[in-house]
Design an enzyme around this catalytic site. Structure first.
Site, PDB file in Angstrom:
ATOM      1  N   ARG A 105     -20.925 -27.839  -1.688  1.00 33.04           N
ATOM      2  CA  ARG A 105     -21.866 -28.675  -0.928  1.00 33.04           C
ATOM      3  C   ARG A 105     -21.365 -30.115  -0.998  1.00 33.04           C
ATOM      4  NH1 ARG A 105     -27.152 -28.905  -5.027  1.00 33.04           N
ATOM      5  NH2 ARG A 105     -25.956 -29.403  -6.885  1.00 33.04           N
ATOM      6  N   CYS A 109     -18.508 -36.757   4.912  1.00 36.86           N
ATOM      7  CA  CYS A 109     -18.168 -38.174   4.891  1.00 36.86           C
ATOM      8  C   CYS A 109     -19.341 -38.918   5.511  1.00 36.86           C
ATOM      9  CB  CYS A 109     -16.904 -38.426   5.700  1.00 36.86           C
ATOM     10  SG  CYS A 109     -16.733 -40.170   6.135  1.00 36.86           S
ATOM     11  N   ASN A 143     -30.099 -34.786  -0.738  1.00 41.77           N
ATOM     12  CA  ASN A 143     -30.332 -34.300  -2.101  1.00 41.77           C
ATOM     13  C   ASN A 143     -29.343 -34.960  -3.050  1.00 41.77           C
ATOM     14  OD1 ASN A 143     -31.794 -32.022  -3.723  1.00 41.77           O
ATOM     15  ND2 ASN A 143     -29.649 -31.931  -4.359  1.00 41.77           N
ATOM     16  N   GLU A 144     -29.858 -35.632  -4.063  1.00 42.76           N
ATOM     17  CA  GLU A 144     -29.018 -36.287  -5.066  1.00 42.76           C
ATOM     18  C   GLU A 144     -27.832 -37.002  -4.421  1.00 42.76           C
ATOM     19  OE1 GLU A 144     -28.081 -33.344  -8.074  1.00 42.76           O
ATOM     20  OE2 GLU A 144     -29.952 -33.738  -9.105  1.00 42.76           O
ATOM     21  N   CYS A 153     -15.465 -41.120  -0.613  1.00 43.22           N
ATOM     22  CA  CYS A 153     -14.588 -40.600   0.402  1.00 43.22           C
ATOM     23  C   CYS A 153     -13.656 -41.740   0.805  1.00 43.22           C
ATOM     24  CB  CYS A 153     -15.431 -40.117   1.584  1.00 43.22           C
ATOM     25  SG  CYS A 153     -14.492 -39.675   3.061  1.00 43.22           S
ATOM     26  N   CYS A 155     -11.469 -41.613   3.417  1.00 41.35           N
ATOM     27  CA  CYS A 155     -10.923 -41.235   4.724  1.00 41.35           C
ATOM     28  C   CYS A 155     -10.802 -42.453   5.650  1.00 41.35           C
ATOM     29  CB  CYS A 155     -11.806 -40.164   5.353  1.00 41.35           C
ATOM     30  SG  CYS A 155     -13.250 -40.826   6.213  1.00 41.35           S
ATOM     31  N   CYS A 158     -14.077 -44.237   6.495  1.00 45.11           N
ATOM     32  CA  CYS A 158     -14.602 -45.054   5.388  1.00 45.11           C
ATOM     33  C   CYS A 158     -13.761 -46.320   5.238  1.00 45.11           C
ATOM     34  CB  CYS A 158     -14.625 -44.252   4.091  1.00 45.11           C
ATOM     35  SG  CYS A 158     -15.918 -42.990   4.113  1.00 45.11           S
ATOM     36  N   GLU A 305     -37.134 -32.350  -9.778  1.00 46.11           N
ATOM     37  CA  GLU A 305     -36.569 -31.147 -10.395  1.00 46.11           C
ATOM     38  C   GLU A 305     -36.705 -31.295 -11.902  1.00 46.11           C
ATOM     39  OE1 GLU A 305     -32.547 -30.463  -9.031  1.00 46.11           O
ATOM     40  OE2 GLU A 305     -33.070 -30.917  -6.957  1.00 46.11           O
ATOM     41  N   TRP A 313     -23.997 -23.161 -14.201  1.00 48.93           N
ATOM     42  CA  TRP A 313     -23.265 -22.689 -13.034  1.00 48.93           C
ATOM     43  C   TRP A 313     -22.284 -21.628 -13.550  1.00 48.93           C
ATOM     44  CZ3 TRP A 313     -21.677 -27.121  -9.112  1.00 48.93           C
ATOM     45  CH2 TRP A 313     -22.823 -27.616  -8.513  1.00 48.93           C
TER      46      TRP A 313
HETATM   47  C1  GLA Z   1     -29.260 -30.598  -8.984  1.00 52.38           C
HETATM   48  C2  GLA Z   1     -29.618 -30.358  -7.549  1.00 52.38           C
HETATM   49  C3  GLA Z   1     -30.184 -29.012  -7.274  1.00 52.38           C
HETATM   50  C4  GLA Z   1     -29.489 -27.981  -8.090  1.00 52.38           C
HETATM   51  C5  GLA Z   1     -29.573 -28.320  -9.543  1.00 52.38           C
HETATM   52  C6  GLA Z   1     -28.934 -27.273 -10.421  1.00 52.38           C
HETATM   53  O1  GLA Z   1     -30.122 -31.316  -9.723  1.00 52.38           O
HETATM   54  O2  GLA Z   1     -30.428 -31.328  -6.972  1.00 52.38           O
HETATM   55  O3  GLA Z   1     -29.998 -28.738  -5.906  1.00 52.38           O
HETATM   56  O4  GLA Z   1     -28.172 -27.920  -7.676  1.00 52.38           O
HETATM   57  O5  GLA Z   1     -28.896 -29.516  -9.745  1.00 52.38           O
HETATM   58  O6  GLA Z   1     -27.551 -27.228 -10.298  1.00 52.38           O
HETATM   59 ZN    ZN Z   2     -15.079 -40.933   4.779  1.00 53.05          ZN
END
Ligand code: GLA
Ligand code: ZN
Length: 659
Positions: A105, A109, A143-144, A153, A155, A158, A305, A313
């Site tokens: 995931r 870019c 997300n994060e 990046c 590239c 950028c 979270e 993992w």
């Molecule tokens: C992060 C992410 C989640 C998941 C958890 C666990 O905190 O935000 O999507 O990937 O880690 O790996």
């Molecule tokens: Zn880039």
């Protein structure tokens, strides 16, 4: 509307006929909100412009029937395969000039125009569909952000964006040459087009170039988030909030900046550590990250979270012992979480995160975790109701700066010296003394903190120096440390005797220093012999008095920690990184000097944290140890003698409100 407890749910991983069972189990657990959708772009838009939101709508309805509201994530951390093959240049490039591929995931870019168009189309469609949905209460952007982007990046897109950023900042190439000191090693530029994203070089890189690159990357990520926030604000009911899930001290993007565009910040809390690190983060680090996220917007936050089982993992962490998940939940609440969302509802059967365990195991049958959390949720909900939205006043501030962190990463001096490491030394001493701490940026008002600790103020500018000076003049208690005032903001060394403009405030000069690489320094504090680590400034006091001196090396008897009165206040200078014992002595002096009281004494591993409530105050007593503990509290609390089982916690009310 308040929710208090939630889960991260992935209905797309499970057959639809299971959703009802899930929703019923959630309701029984006390769940009132779920976060969904943040990785399901391929399900929402399987082909360009062809949107499928029915499944999501159905999931929202199934949950709503059980009194559970939805926070939707924009799935822009997981661009689908069709898009990547259609526009391969949205794949990010690392500092070696290699593309990172599809299959994980964050393979995006963030300055790529094609990618931005895809994002605009999808987020607009989501907002149009759910922006006024009665059961969608808010949004999480991406997300994060910054996660996985450590070496990304570089590239051409950028690079072009970096040049525009530099042009905007410096105006002319002459000014950039001056600011970066390019006279060194023949690095003069005659045109902005000659400047590249700083890919690997045969040897060391220009520190000014690197610092601006890190700032640019942070600005880019913030811009990418803002781009989505604008779309959501344009189409959605203003009652829907917008947040983002941050990662504590992760440093790719400034959370102070992200916070400006969001209704509140969220944080992801995994005490069991990540797959790539040894299990279990130290308790003070967990507490510090929570305090940091609260500080980044000066406001309570959500945990988006919160660990709900074994993390993992490829490799796995420890199985949380009975009580531990509840303890960590209570710790999050104690430090300012107003809602706690557990990650994840159920351990998934496929993909990278098969072993990042949820509340329900792979089997889907409620077990120990479900039973434990049910009790925790029932117990903490009334407390959350009482403290919701209330800011707890704190007396000690630690100034935190992304820029200082970046500059120290670029030139750590001593390989073991880190900005965060030094920040954590001070935080840890306060944590052990049960003294609450706020983190704040150097842009904020210092005056509300009787004690202000500003580690490694390495990059400086006249305005910042003036702010520290005024703070002390007006009665503040300021702690500055080694390497204060070394550089200007573009990472050039300043042509003055250290510590520069604050010399009179501190009452010292630092004409020389020593790097303690692979060695430590004996330091004498009164009759105690302790040690200094990483670094040592050789201080010459002008008006300050020495609190500690070197007790070894050719500079024995040279002051390394000093204290000075200035105006109505006091300023301390700490010219080394104190070891634990020295730090304890120093912290004792600082707390006495600034007249700060502790919440109480506790055995090692037992934490006290404080939250202000609507009617009364709450003291969280958290036993992070694997043994039973007895804690005596002072007269301000309704219960004075607390006995806690291993990993147990208690929430005690203030005495005057005892029912
Ligand atoms: C992060 C992410 C989640 C998941 C958890 C666990 O905190 O935000 O999507 O990937 O880690 O790996
Ligand atoms: Zn880039």
């Amino acid at each position: 509307m308040n929710y208090y407890f939630g889960v991260d749910y992935y209905p797309e991983h499970w057959p639809q006929d299971r959703w009802e069972t899930d929703a019923a189990l959630m309701e029984e657990l006390g769940i009132r909100v779920v976060r969904m959708g943040e990785f399901s772009w391929a399900k929402m838009e399987p082909r360009e412009g062809e949107f499928h939101f029915e499944w999501l709508d159905q999931a929202i309805q199934v949950l709503a029937a059980h009194g559970i509201q939805t926070v939707l994530g924009t799935p822009t951390a997981a661009p689908p395969a069709w898009m990547v093959r259609q526009d391969p240049d949205i794949l990010p490039m690392d500092s070696h000039g290699l593309r990172r591929e599809f299959g994980g995931r964050h393979h995006d870019c963030q300055s790529n125009h094609h990618y931005r168009q895809h994002v605009r189309r999808l987020v607009t469609a989501m907002a149009a569909r759910f922006g006024h949905h009665p059961h969608v209460v808010g949004w999480q952007v991406d997300n994060e952000l910054g996660n996985s982007h450590g070496d990304l990046c570089y590239c051409p897109h950028c690079e072009a964006a970096f040049r525009r950023w530099l042009q905007q900042k410096y105006g002319s190439i002459e000014e950039l040459n001056r600011a970066w000191g390019t006279a060194f090693w023949s690095q003069e530029y005659s045109d902005f087009h000659q400047i590249i994203s700083p890919k690997v070089t045969p040897n060391g890189h220009n520190p000014s170039h690197l610092l601006d690159w890190k700032r640019f990357c942070s600005d880019l990520v913030a811009d990418f988030m803002r781009f989505q926030v604008h779309i959501l604000r344009q189409y959605c009911d203003p009652k829907q909030f917008i947040t983002h899930n941050c990662m504590g001290f992760a440093d790719k993007v400034s959370y102070f900046e992200l916070g400006k565009d969001l209704d509140f910040l969220s944080h992801d809390q995994y005490p069991g550590g990540y797959f790539a690190q040894p299990p279990h983060q130290p308790n003070q680090r967990l507490a510090a990250e929570l305090d940091f996220i609260r500080g980044c917007k000066g406001k309570n936050f959500w945990i988006m979270e919160q660990q709900a089982g074994i993390t993992g993992w490829e490799c796995m962490g420890r199985n949380p012992a009975p009580g531990q998940l509840g303890l960590w939940t209570a710790q999050s609440v104690a430090h300012g979480a107003d809602t706690v969302v557990y990650f994840r509802w159920r351990s998934c059967l496929s993909g990278t995160e098969q072993y990042w365990h949820g509340i329900l195991p792979h089997s889907g049958k409620p077990g120990r975790t479900y039973r434990e959390l049910k009790e925790v949720i029932a117990g903490l909900r009334p407390v959350l109701e009482e403290v919701q939205d209330i800011t707890t006043p704190v007396q000690v501030g630690i100034v935190y700066s992304y820029d200082q962190n970046y500059a120290m990463q670029i030139q750590p001096h001593n390989p073991k010296l880190t900005y965060l490491g030094q920040v954590m030394k001070y935080y840890t001493a306060l944590y052990r003394a049960n003294v609450p701490v706020d983190f704040l940026s150097d842009q904020e008002d210092f005056s509300k903190y009787p004690l202000l600790i500003a580690p490694l103020q390495y990059l400086t500018n006249p305005a910042l120096e003036q702010k520290y000076r005024a703070y002390v003049e007006q009665g503040g208690h300021l702690v500055l440390t080694m390497r204060t005032g070394v550089k200007d903001e573009t990472n050039l060394c300043l042509p003055h005797t250290l510590p520069g403009g604050l010399a009179d405030v501190l009452g010292i000069e630092v004409p020389e220093y020593d790097c303690l690489w692979e060695t430590t320094l004996p330091v004498q504090w009164g009759t105690k012999l302790c040690r200094g680590e990483q670094w040592c400034d050789l201080i010459v006091p002008t008006t300050a008095r020495a609190l500690a001196v070197a007790a070894g090396e050719w500079y024995a008897q040279t002051p390394v920690i000093t204290q000075n009165r200035f105006g109505k206040g006091q300023a301390w200078y700490v010219g080394t990184e104190p070891d634990e014992e020295l730090m304890e002595l120093l912290m004792g002096e600082l707390l006495r000097g600034a007249n700060i009281s502790s919440l109480g004494d506790t055995p090692q591993g037992v934490e006290l944290a404080f939250r202000k409530g609507r009617e009364q105050d709450y003291l969280f007593v958290l036993n992070h140890t694997e043994i039973q503990q007895q804690i005596s509290l002072n007269e301000t609390w309704a219960d004075r003698e607390i006995s806690l089982p291993p990993y147990g916690f208690a929430v005690v009310k203030s005495a005057d409100h005892q029912e």
